[in-house]
Design an enzyme around this catalytic site. Structure first.
Site, mmCIF file in Angstrom:
data_model
loop_
_atom_site.group_PDB
_atom_site.id
_atom_site.type_symbol
_atom_site.label_atom_id
_atom_site.label_comp_id
_atom_site.label_asym_id
_atom_site.label_seq_id
_atom_site.Cartn_x
_atom_site.Cartn_y
_atom_site.Cartn_z
ATOM 1 N N ASP A 184 -12.203 1.190 4.261
ATOM 2 C CA ASP A 184 -12.945 1.710 5.568
ATOM 3 C C ASP A 184 -13.823 2.837 4.785
ATOM 4 O O ASP A 184 -13.679 3.822 5.002
ATOM 5 C CB ASP A 184 -11.565 2.333 6.132
ATOM 6 C CG ASP A 184 -10.596 1.488 6.500
ATOM 7 O OD1 ASP A 184 -10.597 0.819 7.718
ATOM 8 O OD2 ASP A 184 -9.523 1.429 6.100
ATOM 9 N N GLU A 192 0.679 -1.173 -0.102
ATOM 10 C CA GLU A 192 -0.030 -0.042 -0.005
ATOM 11 C C GLU A 192 0.933 1.320 0.133
ATOM 12 O O GLU A 192 0.965 2.059 -0.907
ATOM 13 C CB GLU A 192 -0.860 -0.122 1.200
ATOM 14 C CG GLU A 192 -1.859 1.284 1.405
ATOM 15 C CD GLU A 192 -2.707 1.149 2.749
ATOM 16 O OE1 GLU A 192 -2.332 0.372 3.536
ATOM 17 O OE2 GLU A 192 -3.902 1.798 2.547
#
Ligand code: HPA
Ligand code: ZN
Length: 362
Positions: free
Chosen positions: A302, A223
């Site tokens: 999220d 990431e």
């Protein structure tokens, strides 16, 4: 798949939206109707500000914001860490079993209308036990909601316990010990939180012990961290999937390996945009991943913090990258194939996708 076109495709940094075949349009409704599995969702990251205020009020916990709007206005992030600081603050109002139940049920209700048939859900036990909330309180609340979600909404699920990588391995090992009595309710272990400076090799013993105990394994890698972290996750933690994996594209050898071994990547476009992993969704590597033959999937990460649930991620990626109906079908199929759902269900969902995909266009 051959090595040459793959090399050509992945070495290019620019967006492929313009280079691809004119897209056969995949409408929002077409995407919604496809059975989809979500494989990268942190349940604490689905905590919408409205529910946060409600739970804070009933628990008598203070939130450092005056309104739901003020909370949302604070969701401007410059990198992963700036998000995590707010994410850990947000989960601080979760104290009782009922809180974890409500959180999980709200997520399942929200995605049931979006065609999510199966969800593999991360939770961060250390984010709660370090505040004095018992492991069992967290687990019972989440699992009771997953049970009711399957009964009431028909969504099947698996639970994945993540180790917080900014904490040390002994803390992870203690958390694994706490999980041992509940092995039947937890399908796998994962690795999340601040990536750079906390390489997968730091957790080699914890993952080995988890796998010996029968847990499957996944890890966030690539990431913000380099391709070497993706390799460590594969070689040292022996993970079955890579969460994110964006930076794997920097290594041609790694791309070839991920393609050859059919390692799924759980990609999160809106998360990458909000956390400045990409500066523009049109430059998102999802199309390059598909073109390289990688088993990419689309997920929300999220959703309460990043402005969209899984369907929103599909729609945003379609619009920014010019994804065709065929690409969308591939992504939906990948999500089912890469999931840990029962084999019979997977076959039925894949057949359902194929049936929708072969409907005549109107
Ligand atoms: N990356 C790492 N840790 C996380 C994330 C993420 O995107 N979301 C919640 N914990
Ligand atoms: Zn994540």
């Amino acid at each position: 798949m051959t090595a040459e076109p793959l090399e050509q495709e992945t070495s290019e940094a620019s967006s492929h939206a313009q280079d691809r075949e004119p897209a056969v349009n995949a409408s929002d409704d077409f995407i919604r109707r496809l059975p989809k599995a979500e494989l990268h969702i942190h349940i604490e990251g689905s905590f919408e500000p409205e529910l946060m205020f409600e739970i804070a009020r009933r628990n008598g916990v203070r939130i450092p914001y005056d309104s739901v709007e003020a909370v949302r206005a604070a969701y401007e992030f410059e990198d992963l860490q700036s998000f995590l600081d707010i994410y850990y603050q947000g989960m601080g109002v979760l104290l009782e079993e009922r809180d974890f139940y409500d959180l999980t049920m709200a997520y399942l209700r929200r995605v049931s209308g979006d065609g999510v048939v199966h969800a593999e859900i991360f939770f961060d036990p250390q984010g709660h036990t370090e505040r004095g909330v018992a492991f069992e309180t967290v687990l019972n609340g989440i699992c009771n909601a997953l049970r009711d979600g399957e009964r009431q909404l028909g969504i099947t699920s698996r639970l994945i316990m993540c180790f917080l990588r900014h904490l040390d391995e002994d803390d992870a090992l203690r958390t694994l010990d706490q999980a041992m009595p509940f092995r039947d309710r937890i399908a796998g272990v994962g690795l999340d939180s601040s990536e750079v400076g906390h390489p997968p090799r730091k957790f080699q013993r914890a993952f080995a012990r988890a796998r010996e105990a029968g847990f499957r394994a996944v890890a966030h890698a690539g990431e913000e961290g380099p391709p070497a972290y993706v390799e460590e996750a594969l070689d040292l933690l022996r993970v079955a999937r890579i969460d994110h994996g964006n930076r794997a594209l920097e290594s041609m050898a790694l791309v070839r390996r991920l393609a050859a071994e059919r390692i799924p990547l759980t990609v999160c476009p809106l998360s990458n945009l909000k956390l400045c992993v990409v500066t523009d969704l049109r430059e998102h590597p999802l199309t390059r991943m598909l073109d390289a033959g990688l088993m990419a999937t689309v997920n929300s990460d999220d959703p309460a913090y990043f402005g969209g649930y899984v369907l929103d991620n599909f729609v945003a990626a379609r619009d920014a990258l010019g994804l065709s109906a065929e690409d969308i079908v591939t992504l939906a199929r990948n999500s089912i194939t890469a999931s840990w759902a029962d084999a019979g269900r997977k076959e039925r969902w894949l057949a359902g996708i194929d049936a929708i995909a072969s409907e005549p266009a109107d």
